[in-house]
Enzyme design. Structure first.
Site, PDB file in Angstrom:
ATOM      1  N   PRO A  94       0.807  -1.220   0.000  1.00 27.47           N
ATOM      2  CA  PRO A  94       0.000   0.000   0.000  1.00 27.47           C
ATOM      3  C   PRO A  94       0.842   1.274   0.000  1.00 27.47           C
ATOM      4  O   PRO A  94       0.332   2.361  -0.244  1.00 27.47           O
ATOM      5  CB  PRO A  94      -0.829  -0.121   1.284  1.00 27.47           C
TER       6      PRO A  94
ATOM      7  N   ARG B  78      -2.410  -8.243 -21.215  1.00 26.28           N
ATOM      8  CA  ARG B  78      -3.178  -7.676 -22.323  1.00 26.28           C
ATOM      9  C   ARG B  78      -2.302  -6.906 -23.302  1.00 26.28           C
ATOM     10  O   ARG B  78      -2.664  -6.744 -24.464  1.00 26.28           O
ATOM     11  CB  ARG B  78      -4.258  -6.734 -21.779  1.00 26.28           C
TER      12      ARG B  78
END
Length: 249
Positions: free
Chosen positions: A90, A155
């Site tokens: 984080p 992708r």
């Protein structure tokens, strides 16, 4: 591309790696994903990988020894190669499309999935070469962020996606959100496909799509417009959009 994922929960990846584009990319040899169980590099028979934090505090901390040993075992097999060693954290840079495009150029990535209350600081400071976050919220560990990175990067690998021209028109590939898409039927419950898309006039369709993409971005993610390079046409279209949406912007 090769991606090695260090995790204490390798079974979490069952499913996401075995479906859709990622599955096809692996079958075609475009992508290789290896799941490395950090527990296999533990120093005791109980396969312990965590311990209490020095100084007190809640939760358990991922120990440095098994993580260092796991990474070093990978690097020893490929002398001379220095892949990015990414800690999913984080505290890291927030992941975006530009970062996905950058990482897709690498031949090899090592992803470290943190867990528990955190990781020993020495992993962050002396082992990882980069920290990446997928957003400002709390997750149980780094496994889901690792899956997000793998999906977004895959992708972009040549041959991974069938209609590769469509990649350039995905949301964020232009730096803005994607325009509305329609398919058959032409009329559904009284809801009609915009006439311009049925006109066959490619230039009008192009302008309509660009305008709608800019409109969506202005209404939903105006912050993106501060980062993208706008053409004169874009600025003109934005002026039209503002006039048409007075009271909403």
């Amino acid at each position: 591309m090769r991606v090695d994922v260090l995790t204490i929960f390798p079974r979490m990846f069952t499913g996401p790696l075995d479906e859709s584009i990622i599955k096809r990319a692996r079958e075609r040899g475009i992508l290789e994903v290896n799941l490395i169980d950090i527990r296999d590099f533990s120093l005791d028979k109980h396969r312990t990988v965590d311990d209490y934090p020095y100084g007190g505090g809640p939760g358990m901390i991922l120990r440095p020894e098994p993580v260092f040993r796991a990474v070093e075992s990978l690097l020893e097999k490929e002398p001379g190669k220095k892949p990015p060693i990414i800690l999913l954290s984080p505290q890291g840079e927030v992941f975006n499309q530009a970062m996905a495009q950058e990482l897709a150029k690498e031949e090899w990535l090592i992803l470290i999935c943190g867990h528990y209350e955190g990781v020993d600081e020495r992993i962050r400071a002396y082992l990882a070469t980069r920290e990446i976050s997928i957003g400002d919220y709390v997750l149980t560990g780094g496994e889901l962020p690792a899956m997000v990175l793998i999906d977004a990067i895959t992708r972009l690998l040549p041959g991974a996606v069938g209609a590769e021209d469509g990649l350039n028109e995905d949301s964020f590939s232009w730096g803005i959100l994607e325009y509305p898409q329609y398919t058959r039927p032409r009329s559904f419950r009284g809801l009609e496909v915009p006439e311009v898309l049925l006109s066959g006039d490619h230039e009008k369709i192009r302008v309509w799509r660009r305008k709608k993409a800019l409109e969506r971005t202005l209404l939903k993610r105006p912050d993106l417009l501060e980062k993208v390079s706008l053409t004169e046409e874009d600025r003109r279209l934005l002026e039209e959009i503002v006039k048409e949406n007075r009271g909403m912007i």
